[in-house]
Design a protein around this motif. Structure first.
Motif, PDB file in Angstrom:
ATOM      1  N   UNK A  20       0.809  -1.217   0.000  1.00  0.00           N
ATOM      2  CA  UNK A  20       0.000   0.000   0.000  1.00  0.00           C
ATOM      3  C   UNK A  20       0.843   1.268   0.000  1.00  0.00           C
ATOM      4  N   UNK A  21       2.010   1.223   0.638  1.00  0.00           N
ATOM      5  CA  UNK A  21       2.851   2.411   0.753  1.00  0.00           C
ATOM      6  C   UNK A  21       3.794   2.642  -0.408  1.00  0.00           C
ATOM      7  N   UNK A  22       3.827   1.732  -1.383  1.00  0.00           N
ATOM      8  CA  UNK A  22       4.717   1.902  -2.539  1.00  0.00           C
ATOM      9  C   UNK A  22       4.296   3.115  -3.356  1.00  0.00           C
ATOM     10  N   UNK A  23       5.251   3.735  -3.983  1.00  0.00           N
ATOM     11  CA  UNK A  23       4.985   4.879  -4.849  1.00  0.00           C
ATOM     12  C   UNK A  23       4.117   4.441  -6.028  1.00  0.00           C
ATOM     13  N   UNK A  24       3.082   5.218  -6.306  1.00  0.00           N
ATOM     14  CA  UNK A  24       2.197   4.896  -7.424  1.00  0.00           C
ATOM     15  C   UNK A  24       2.948   5.008  -8.745  1.00  0.00           C
ATOM     16  N   UNK A  25       3.799   6.006  -8.858  1.00  0.00           N
ATOM     17  CA  UNK A  25       4.594   6.200 -10.079  1.00  0.00           C
ATOM     18  C   UNK A  25       5.512   5.002 -10.315  1.00  0.00           C
ATOM     19  N   UNK A  26       6.228   4.571  -9.279  1.00  0.00           N
ATOM     20  CA  UNK A  26       7.138   3.426  -9.415  1.00  0.00           C
ATOM     21  C   UNK A  26       6.378   2.130  -9.694  1.00  0.00           C
ATOM     22  N   UNK A  27       5.215   1.974  -9.088  1.00  0.00           N
ATOM     23  CA  UNK A  27       4.410   0.773  -9.323  1.00  0.00           C
ATOM     24  C   UNK A  27       3.878   0.758 -10.755  1.00  0.00           C
ATOM     25  N   UNK A  28       3.478   1.926 -11.268  1.00  0.00           N
ATOM     26  CA  UNK A  28       3.037   2.008 -12.665  1.00  0.00           C
ATOM     27  C   UNK A  28       4.188   1.653 -13.603  1.00  0.00           C
ATOM     28  N   UNK A  29       5.391   2.119 -13.284  1.00  0.00           N
ATOM     29  CA  UNK A  29       6.566   1.779 -14.095  1.00  0.00           C
ATOM     30  C   UNK A  29       6.828   0.271 -14.046  1.00  0.00           C
ATOM     31  N   UNK A  30       6.644  -0.343 -12.871  1.00  0.00           N
ATOM     32  CA  UNK A  30       6.814  -1.790 -12.726  1.00  0.00           C
ATOM     33  C   UNK A  30       5.789  -2.539 -13.572  1.00  0.00           C
ATOM     34  N   UNK A  31       4.557  -2.036 -13.587  1.00  0.00           N
ATOM     35  CA  UNK A  31       3.513  -2.668 -14.390  1.00  0.00           C
ATOM     36  C   UNK A  31       3.904  -2.651 -15.870  1.00  0.00           C
ATOM     37  N   UNK A  59      -6.265   8.193 -11.556  1.00  0.00           N
ATOM     38  CA  UNK A  59      -5.574   9.080 -10.605  1.00  0.00           C
ATOM     39  C   UNK A  59      -4.714  10.105 -11.329  1.00  0.00           C
ATOM     40  N   UNK A  60      -4.061   9.695 -12.403  1.00  0.00           N
ATOM     41  CA  UNK A  60      -3.227  10.628 -13.165  1.00  0.00           C
ATOM     42  C   UNK A  60      -4.077  11.744 -13.755  1.00  0.00           C
ATOM     43  N   UNK A  68       4.050  11.825  -5.478  1.00  0.00           N
ATOM     44  CA  UNK A  68       3.601  11.881  -4.092  1.00  0.00           C
ATOM     45  C   UNK A  68       2.454  10.948  -3.759  1.00  0.00           C
ATOM     46  N   UNK A  69       1.905  10.251  -4.729  1.00  0.00           N
ATOM     47  CA  UNK A  69       0.801   9.337  -4.472  1.00  0.00           C
ATOM     48  C   UNK A  69       1.327   7.931  -4.192  1.00  0.00           C
ATOM     49  N   UNK A  70       0.593   7.202  -3.367  1.00  0.00           N
ATOM     50  CA  UNK A  70       0.951   5.820  -3.081  1.00  0.00           C
ATOM     51  C   UNK A  70      -0.065   4.880  -3.729  1.00  0.00           C
ATOM     52  N   UNK A  71       0.251   3.613  -3.728  1.00  0.00           N
ATOM     53  CA  UNK A  71      -0.649   2.596  -4.263  1.00  0.00           C
ATOM     54  C   UNK A  71      -2.002   2.664  -3.549  1.00  0.00           C
ATOM     55  N   UNK A  72      -1.986   2.921  -2.229  1.00  0.00           N
ATOM     56  CA  UNK A  72      -3.225   3.006  -1.449  1.00  0.00           C
ATOM     57  C   UNK A  72      -4.134   4.123  -1.938  1.00  0.00           C
ATOM     58  N   UNK A  73      -3.572   5.155  -2.550  1.00  0.00           N
ATOM     59  CA  UNK A  73      -4.366   6.281  -3.051  1.00  0.00           C
ATOM     60  C   UNK A  73      -5.190   5.918  -4.286  1.00  0.00           C
ATOM     61  N   UNK A  74      -4.837   4.833  -4.958  1.00  0.00           N
ATOM     62  CA  UNK A  74      -5.506   4.513  -6.221  1.00  0.00           C
ATOM     63  C   UNK A  74      -6.099   3.109  -6.283  1.00  0.00           C
ATOM     64  N   UNK A  75      -5.695   2.231  -5.392  1.00  0.00           N
ATOM     65  CA  UNK A  75      -6.120   0.825  -5.487  1.00  0.00           C
ATOM     66  C   UNK A  75      -7.598   0.643  -5.161  1.00  0.00           C
ATOM     67  N   UNK A  76      -8.145  -0.440  -5.681  1.00  0.00           N
ATOM     68  CA  UNK A  76      -9.511  -0.849  -5.343  1.00  0.00           C
ATOM     69  C   UNK A  76      -9.421  -1.816  -4.174  1.00  0.00           C
TER      70      UNK A  76
END
Length: 191
Positions: A20-31, A59-60, A68-76
């Motif tokens: 949940x605390x991972x960076x949303x940007x970095x997680x999107x890059x991982x995807x 979210x984007x 500044x967004x985390x995975x928790x900010x966008x996840x279902x």
């Protein structure tokens, strides 16, 4: 659809996970790097949500940036799950009813894979004229009904003939029709 086929037989056992605390940007890059359209969100070993490409995109657009967004900010957090021993037809019903394109497969509360509507459709045994394969029962019924097919046999042969994935939006639907040379759902046909 063959009721004897289970989710275990068609699920993808490998999946990408994030916390949940991972960076949303970095997680999107991982995807993008892993070529996946969804990430299972874990709190330790417990699945607590799922992040899809669509969630990231929403979210984007809403914020103008992922900084500044985390995975928790966008996840279902409403995570539809299924067990590996569930029938494929049961999984199809869950996907259709849950307004989702994928189910998390869990065993004893632990994630063991993902099954998507694409997996379901790919593995589905549709009517004989859709995939060229026939069961012995279907062949016998066709021979018996060769002169005058009954309504029952005609229904069995065409029960799933209009089910599949829309070629425009990619959603699993029970009512496909041909429009401009493509198989499309009613929503895309109306556009």
């Amino acid at each position: 659809m063959n009721g004897d086929v289970t989710v275990r037989e068609v699920m993808r056992r490998e999946y990408v996970a994030a916390s949940e605390g991972d960076s949303l940007h970095e997680t999107a890059a991982l995807m993008l790097e892993e070529s996946v359209d969804a990430v299972v969100v874990l709190r330790g070993q417990e699945p607590v949500g799922m992040l899809t490409e669509r969630d990231v995109l929403e979210r984007a657009v809403e914020t103008g940036s992922l900084d500044g967004l985390t995975v928790a900010d966008a996840m279902a957090t409403d995570l539809p799950t299924v067990t590996p021993d569930e029938s494929l037809s049961g999984a199809t019903e869950l996907i259709s009813g849950a307004d989702t394109r994928r189910l998390l497969v869990t065993e004893e509360g632990q994630p063991v894979g993902i099954v998507s509507e694409h997996d379901v459709v790919t593995a589905s045994t549709l009517s004989p004229d859709m995939n060229g394969a026939r069961s012995v029962e279907t062949d016998e019924a066709m021979m018996t009904d060769a002169v005058a097919p009954t309504a029952e046999s005609a229904t069995a042969d065409t029960e799933y003939s209009n089910q599949g994935i829309c070629e425009v939006c990619g959603s699993l639907t029970r009512d496909l029709s041909t429009f401009n040379g493509q198989l499309v759902c009613n929503d895309c046909k109306d556009v």
